[in-house]
Design an enzyme around this catalytic site. Structure first.
Site, mmCIF file in Angstrom:
data_model
loop_
_atom_site.group_PDB
_atom_site.id
_atom_site.type_symbol
_atom_site.label_atom_id
_atom_site.label_comp_id
_atom_site.label_asym_id
_atom_site.label_seq_id
_atom_site.Cartn_x
_atom_site.Cartn_y
_atom_site.Cartn_z
ATOM 1 N N ASN A 8 -17.728 -22.055 18.372
ATOM 2 C CA ASN A 8 -17.161 -23.126 17.567
ATOM 3 C C ASN A 8 -17.147 -24.424 18.368
ATOM 4 O OD1 ASN A 8 -15.523 -23.928 15.068
ATOM 5 N ND2 ASN A 8 -14.191 -24.619 16.738
ATOM 6 N N GLU A 9 -17.813 -25.448 17.840
ATOM 7 C CA GLU A 9 -17.772 -26.814 18.347
ATOM 8 C C GLU A 9 -18.050 -26.937 19.851
ATOM 9 O OE1 GLU A 9 -14.085 -28.563 17.068
ATOM 10 O OE2 GLU A 9 -14.665 -28.520 14.948
ATOM 11 N N GLU B 159 -15.379 -25.781 8.226
ATOM 12 C CA GLU B 159 -14.016 -26.326 8.297
ATOM 13 C C GLU B 159 -13.991 -27.664 7.588
ATOM 14 O OE1 GLU B 159 -12.192 -26.653 12.193
ATOM 15 O OE2 GLU B 159 -13.012 -24.730 12.843
ATOM 16 N N TYR C 54 -13.893 -33.466 9.173
ATOM 17 C CA TYR C 54 -12.542 -33.853 8.773
ATOM 18 C C TYR C 54 -12.436 -35.305 8.328
ATOM 19 C CZ TYR C 54 -10.888 -29.413 10.622
ATOM 20 O OH TYR C 54 -10.695 -28.076 10.830
ATOM 21 N N HIS D 277 -13.802 -19.199 20.007
ATOM 22 C CA HIS D 277 -13.107 -20.358 19.461
ATOM 23 C C HIS D 277 -12.089 -20.877 20.482
ATOM 24 C CE1 HIS D 277 -12.046 -22.393 15.427
ATOM 25 N NE2 HIS D 277 -11.385 -23.045 16.372
ATOM 26 N N GLN E 214 -4.620 -19.505 17.433
ATOM 27 C CA GLN E 214 -3.781 -20.329 16.573
ATOM 28 C C GLN E 214 -2.886 -19.515 15.655
ATOM 29 O OE1 GLN E 214 -7.377 -22.971 15.550
ATOM 30 N NE2 GLN E 214 -5.673 -24.398 15.387
ATOM 31 N N ASN F 141 -18.242 -28.391 10.886
ATOM 32 C CA ASN F 141 -16.850 -28.726 10.597
ATOM 33 C C ASN F 141 -16.740 -30.238 10.417
ATOM 34 O OD1 ASN F 141 -16.496 -26.018 11.240
ATOM 35 N ND2 ASN F 141 -15.761 -26.451 13.307
ATOM 36 N N ARG G 40 -12.907 -16.713 7.293
ATOM 37 C CA ARG G 40 -13.434 -16.961 8.629
ATOM 38 C C ARG G 40 -12.289 -16.847 9.644
ATOM 39 N NH1 ARG G 40 -14.902 -22.571 11.673
ATOM 40 N NH2 ARG G 40 -15.690 -21.583 13.562
#
Length: 516
Positions: free
Chosen positions: A166-167, A423, A353, A122, A19, A351, A77
């Site tokens: 991650n996830e 996150e 949101y 990730h 990213q 994480n 991170r």
């Protein structure tokens, strides 16, 4: 309620390699699955954007570290691009320039008193491995262990915070969904295999660290999970029951009454006649809700017995039998794998949101049993959605109590482990005076403190996603999560702090949520 965080509480901000780094083919870096997708299927990404240059952090990392330091963050991170240090994925092809880049980044952070938190994986799998099935191939566990071993050798003396993957649920999505990467249309049961392999990899890495590195390096290790909050779309009985079914499928207890009841429920044809006699279960439908994957990923780590929850195993075994399978769609762990996973997290990383709405997937008159293979949402007759009437902007609906409920659930079901929120953030169109993002962070941080002060949740750290505007996966550069603005029309990728950056600067200095 107190608005002050303890002095030892850690404030972090975060990014991930693809990213922000750019330099997609520089200095010996190999191709990974996102490189392949954006170059061969550009229409998958909004406006045909890609991460070839992104924020150019590969070249501008010192400028990034300065901004992180000036804001006062304790932890940064970031993730390591597997194919940047191992171009073909295997340890036979170490790329020294890639190795040096992460050494330089870590050293720059430490020089500025910022603790690095490294995510090993990730979403950017080396393309060579994706070509042979990616996370659906059990061999990926061996390759991931070799990769982790190298990372510990290279950076373990300097890195004390590690995230293995991650996830995992998001990793699995692209294997049966053409609108997610790697954009495959495989049978939905592949998701269970992918999740299983993610867990196996995490357990293997934990065991490796314990046996070979922990005594010398003394770091902390975890698996970062996506933990949104789920509640009924309306207060109708159908929607409440749909939300409740998510709750029931994630309960990690050995209550025989609940287990027997749920097992009987999943054997009925009409899932909508869900009428538990236990009124306390119904009363709990606004409790924190996780999808099946969350309980599958926490029970093996935090329960005394290990392995998948009894009810999940029973339900999926029965559904598999009804589908005519010779074996369950949910794989079995070996005894060694069960033991390596138990207690494999040094802290609970998650994480969060937003909050999603639950509603029944099937009407009373439909026959969901005619499908040759059920999906997860078919299995529990409940589907989740964003609420177009109440969302504040884009897909992030502002429901601050959701993060409090997640924290309460973790405390109650996982024996109150130390929790690091890895996150939490808000997306908008990129405004410098990002008042809505400041409001989001203010309200969510209040609820984190609420969970700590009033419910004794053991929260040790909080991470703002993201440090700067970046390539937001299939949304390209349309959505902005950053507290620092990046001008993607500028070759130099000029960075400009936003109002939210100054919000965190003030918060971290005082350890108190700004009153205004």
């Amino acid at each position: 309620m107190s608005s002050t965080f303890p002095k030892e509480f850690l404030f972090a901000t975060a990014t991930s390699a693809y990213q922000v780094e750019g330099a997609w083919n520089e200095d010996g870096k190999g191709e990974h699955m996102w490189d392949r997708v954006v170059h061969t299927k550009p229409d998958m990404v909004k406006n045909q954007h890609n991460g070839d240059v992104a924020c150019d952090s590969y070249h501008l990392y010192k400028e990034d570290v300065k901004l992180i330091k000036d804001a006062g963050f304790d932890v940064y991170r970031f993730s390591i691009s597997w194919s940047r240090i191992l171009p073909n994925g295997e340890i036979t092809s170490i790329n020294q320039k890639g190795v040096d880049y992460y050494h330089n980044l870590i050293d720059e952070l430490l020089k500025n008193n910022i603790q690095p938190m490294v995510t090993m994986y990730h979403f950017d799998l080396p393309q060579k491995f994706q070509d042979i099935g990616g996370w659906a191939n059990p061999l990926i566990v061996d390759y991931m262990e070799d990769y982790a071993d190298l990372l510990f050798q290279l950076y373990g003396a300097k890195v004390k915070w590690w995230i293995t993957l991650n996830e995992p649920y998001r990793i699995s999505v692209g294997y049966d969904d053409v609108f997610a990467v790697p954009a495959l249309r495989l049978p939905s049961s592949i998701k269970y295999i992918v999740l299983h392999n993610c867990l196996r990899a995490h357990g293997r890495i934990s065991r490796l660290y314990n046996e070979k590195y922990r005594s010398k390096q003394n770091g902390k290790l975890s698996l970062s999970l996506d933990c949104e909050y789920y509640e009924g779309k309306t207060e109708s009985k159908e929607d409440v029951d749909a939300a409740n079914r998510f709750t029931q499928f994630q309960i990690s207890i050995s209550n025989d009454i609940v287990t027997t009841f749920l097992f009987s429920y999943f054997n009925t044809i009409d899932h909508l006649h869900f009428q538990p006699k236990n009124k306390k279960i119904v009363a709990n439908y606004f409790s924190v809700l996780f999808m099946l994957q969350l309980d599958m990923l926490t029970h093996p780590i935090y329960s005394k017995e290990g392995g998948y929850p009894k009810i999940v195993r029973q339900v999926l075994d029965e559904i598999s039998r009804k589908e005519g399978r010779k074996r369950s769609k949910l794989p079995e762990f070996t005894k060694e794998e069960i033991e390596s996973l138990k207690g494999s997290n040094d802290f609970f990383a998650f994480n969060h949101y937003t909050t999603l709405s639950c509603t029944p997937k099937f009407s009373q008159n439909s026959n969901q049993q005619t499908k040759p293979e059920s999906t997860f949402e078919d299995d529990i007759n409940s589907t989740v959605s964003f609420d177009p009437d109440n969302k504040t902007v884009y897909w992030v609906k502002v429901v601050p109590h959701g993060i409090r409920e997640v924290l309460k659930h973790i405390k109650n079901t996982c024996n109150n482990p130390p929790v690091f929120i890895t996150e939490n953030g808000y997306c908008d169109g990129g405004e410098l005076n990002d008042k809505k993002r400041v409001f989001y962070y203010t309200e969510y941080l209040k609820e984190v403190l609420n969970a700590m002060n009033n419910y004794q949740c053991n929260v040790i750290g909080y991470t703002a996603w993201s440090f700067m505007d970046n390539f937001e996966w299939l949304c390209g550069y349309e959505l902005k999560f950053g507290i620092v603005h990046v001008d993607f029309n500028d070759e130099k990728r000029k960075r400009t702090p936003k109002s939210s950056y100054n919000f965190f600067k003030q918060l971290i200095q005082s350890r108190t949520i700004p009153a205004n």
